[in-house]
Design a protein around this motif. Structure first.
Motif: not given
Ligand code: FAD
Length: 245
Positions: A21-27, A44-61
């Motif tokens: 879980i990464v908190t306080g950061s967004s894509v 790429f996250l706003t904290n500079g981290q890069q996270v590998s993934c196969d799927v992105v699920i957007v759940a923002i309201g």
């Protein structure tokens, strides 16, 4: 939906299940795979981290789709404005569900509450009124019931009152048992219910909340381990068991 005590229990359960879980950061940016940029490869996250993934699920309201009535006489705020009959500002036009700003009985105001059971209840009210049977919507509130990696959670109404002076908060917290119960009261009426890992009495508590029952006489029992119908005053039990509020 949860305060920090409730969130901590869930966060631990989710982490134990192997989820990071990464908190306080967004894509910030979604990247394609190096070998095939038609497929998602990392974010790429706003904290500079890069996270590998196969799927992105957007759940923002949820944003209501109001374009059907934009530019018409039907009044809009974030959603379509309705009265308690689900009637819009145009007499023969009704709206219900995610698109309508309907009555929240906890906050005593109309607002968007995108939940399926509320959409169904509002749709029925709109239908009755359109057919000439005057009916009022009793209102709804925020409700979530989920299970995170084996931990059941119920959250209804106000979880984190901003104005501490206007609310009374009853808490039972047992971190060793991952148990958390919180009842938020306003003028001795339940305005918020948070139950983590012990959700069996959610229905009884919600009944008291929805029917604005004054709980002054038995409020300390609301977070007790033994809380149940038997702890309620006999006259209230009779009403609840007969099904009439
Ligand atoms: C991923 C996800 C998970 C959810 N999980 C839950 C849950 O666990 N529990 C819960 O209670 N709720 C949940 N919800 C919310 C629930 O799905 C909605 O509250 C409910 O579907 C609202 O019903 P509705 O009829 O108002 O809107 P919708 O179900 O969105 O139906 C509106 C319909 O109108 C159509 N439409 C829109 N504009 C136009 C137009 N201009 N012309 C013609 N047709 C149009 C749309 O295509 C759609 O078919 C979830 C929602 C999502 C997205």
């Amino acid at each position: 939906m949860l305060d920090s005590n409730g969130s901590e229990i869930i966060e631990n359960a989710v982490r134990k299940g192997g989820v990071s879980i990464v908190t306080g950061s967004s894509v910030q940016r979604i990247m394609g795979k190096v070998e095939n940029d038609q497929s998602v490869g990392s974010v790429f996250l706003t904290n500079g981290q890069q996270v590998s993934c196969d799927v992105v699920i957007v759940a923002i309201g949820v944003i209501p789709r109001t374009e059907l009535v934009e530019g018409t006489e039907v009044k809009l705020n974030r959603g379509i404005l309705v009265n308690n009959c689900m009637q819009t500002s145009v007499p023969d036009v009704y709206a219900s569900g995610d698109v309508a700003e309907a009555w929240d009985f906890t906050l005593s105001q109309n607002r968007l509450l995108p939940l399926w059971p509320l959409a169904v209840a509002q749709g029925k009210v709109a239908g009755y009124n359109m057919a000439g049977n005057k009916t009022e919507y009793a209102g709804g509130t925020n409700m979530s019931s989920l299970k995170y990696f084996g931990v059941p959670v119920v959250s209804i109404g106000i979880a984190n009152p901003k104005d501490q002076n206007a609310f009374e908060v009853l808490v039972k917290h047992d971190p060793e048992k991952n148990l958390y119960k919180k009842i938020v009261l306003k003028d001795n009426v339940i305005a918020g219910i948070t139950l983590v890992n012990e959700i069996e009495r959610a229905g009884t508590l919600f009944y008291l909340m929805k029917n604005h029952v004054n709980v002054k006489r038995f409020k300390q029992e609301l977070v007790s381990e033994d809380f149940g119908l038997a702890m309620l005053p006999a006259n209230l039990r009779r009403i609840m068991c007969s099904g009439c509020a």
